[in-house]
Design a protein around this motif. Structure first.
Motif, short mmCIF file in Angstrom:
data_model
loop_
_atom_site.label_atom_id
_atom_site.label_comp_id
_atom_site.label_asym_id
_atom_site.label_seq_id
_atom_site.Cartn_x
_atom_site.Cartn_y
_atom_site.Cartn_z
N UNK A 82 41.26 38.11 33.06
CA UNK A 82 41.79 39.38 32.59
C UNK A 82 43.31 39.38 32.77
N UNK A 83 43.96 40.14 31.95
CA UNK A 83 45.41 40.34 32.02
C UNK A 83 45.66 41.83 31.93
N UNK A 84 46.74 42.28 32.55
CA UNK A 84 47.07 43.71 32.54
C UNK A 84 48.55 43.89 32.20
N UNK A 98 40.66 36.75 37.52
CA UNK A 98 39.46 36.10 37.01
C UNK A 98 38.25 36.99 37.26
N UNK A 99 37.21 36.81 36.47
CA UNK A 99 35.96 37.53 36.68
C UNK A 99 34.81 36.57 36.44
N UNK A 140 44.20 46.86 30.05
CA UNK A 140 43.56 45.70 30.62
C UNK A 140 42.92 44.92 29.48
N UNK A 141 43.23 43.64 29.38
CA UNK A 141 42.66 42.76 28.37
C UNK A 141 41.69 41.82 29.06
N UNK A 142 40.42 41.86 28.66
CA UNK A 142 39.37 41.07 29.28
C UNK A 142 38.92 40.01 28.29
N UNK A 143 38.91 38.77 28.74
CA UNK A 143 38.54 37.66 27.87
C UNK A 143 37.38 36.89 28.49
N UNK A 144 36.41 36.54 27.65
CA UNK A 144 35.27 35.75 28.10
C UNK A 144 35.49 34.29 27.83
N UNK A 145 34.66 33.49 28.46
CA UNK A 145 34.72 32.04 28.28
C UNK A 145 34.01 31.63 27.02
N UNK A 160 22.30 43.93 40.60
CA UNK A 160 21.18 43.11 40.15
C UNK A 160 21.57 42.12 39.09
N UNK A 161 20.83 42.12 37.98
CA UNK A 161 21.09 41.15 36.91
C UNK A 161 22.29 41.52 36.04
N UNK A 162 22.90 42.66 36.28
CA UNK A 162 24.08 43.09 35.52
C UNK A 162 25.29 43.18 36.44
N UNK A 163 25.54 42.13 37.20
CA UNK A 163 26.60 42.17 38.19
C UNK A 163 27.80 41.35 37.75
N UNK A 164 28.97 41.97 37.77
CA UNK A 164 30.22 41.30 37.42
C UNK A 164 31.19 41.50 38.58
N UNK A 165 31.79 40.42 39.05
CA UNK A 165 32.79 40.51 40.11
C UNK A 165 34.09 39.89 39.61
N UNK A 166 35.17 40.30 40.23
CA UNK A 166 36.45 39.74 39.85
C UNK A 166 37.51 39.98 40.91
N UNK A 167 38.58 39.23 40.79
CA UNK A 167 39.72 39.36 41.69
C UNK A 167 40.99 39.16 40.87
N UNK A 168 42.10 39.48 41.48
CA UNK A 168 43.38 39.28 40.83
C UNK A 168 44.47 40.04 41.55
N UNK A 169 45.59 40.19 40.86
CA UNK A 169 46.72 40.88 41.46
C UNK A 169 47.58 41.53 40.39
#
Length: 132
Positions: free
Chosen positions: A127-129, A115-116, A46-51, A97-106
């Motif tokens: 993200x890409x897989x 996206x996250x 899994x490759x995760x990229x930030x903005x 709480x303040x450390x919450x990350x959500x995402x979706x994809x397929x």
């Protein structure tokens, strides 16, 4: 400055640690009930990229999908933290709480994307897989 020197990087590191902890708390029955053999089983990168701004980064995370369950470092992750449906839909819900990350994809047979977001940091990305 490294990724973990940033506030967002530390938050992601804590979320990954929390992911590992939550996977230990998950009862085996809950995970097995949610897991179903599917075509996505195997090793994935899994490759995760930030903005931009405080979340500009790239990160690689190895996971395994086995009988529909997600494993990180050999431990099953509770399906409410990272879930993959038998149709390939991905749902991510890390931290709280303040450390919450959500995402979706397929996922498809050997690739996936999504996206996250981490709204409290005004941050998001994609993200890409790749199945290995």
């Amino acid at each position: 400055m490294t990724f973990t020197d940033t506030q967002f990087g530390r938050a992601i590191a804590r979320a990954v640690a929390l992911l590992s902890f939550l996977s230990l708390l998950a009862g085996p029955g809950a995970i097995e009930a949610a897991a179903a053999t599917n075509s996505f089983d195997g090793n994935w990168k899994i490759y995760i990229f930030g903005g931009q701004d405080n979340c500009t980064f790239g990160y690689r995370l190895p996971i395994t999908i086995s009988e529909g369950a997600v494993l990180y470092n050999g431990r099953k992750v509770h399906p409410t933290v990272i879930g993959v449906s038998s149709a390939g839909a991905v749902a991510i819900n890390l931290g709280s709480g303040s450390n919450h990350v959500t995402g979706t994809g397929a996922l498809a047979s050997n690739r996936g994307s999504g996206r996250w977001s981490a709204p409290q940091f005004s941050c998001g990305g994609y993200w890409r897989a790749e199945k290995r």
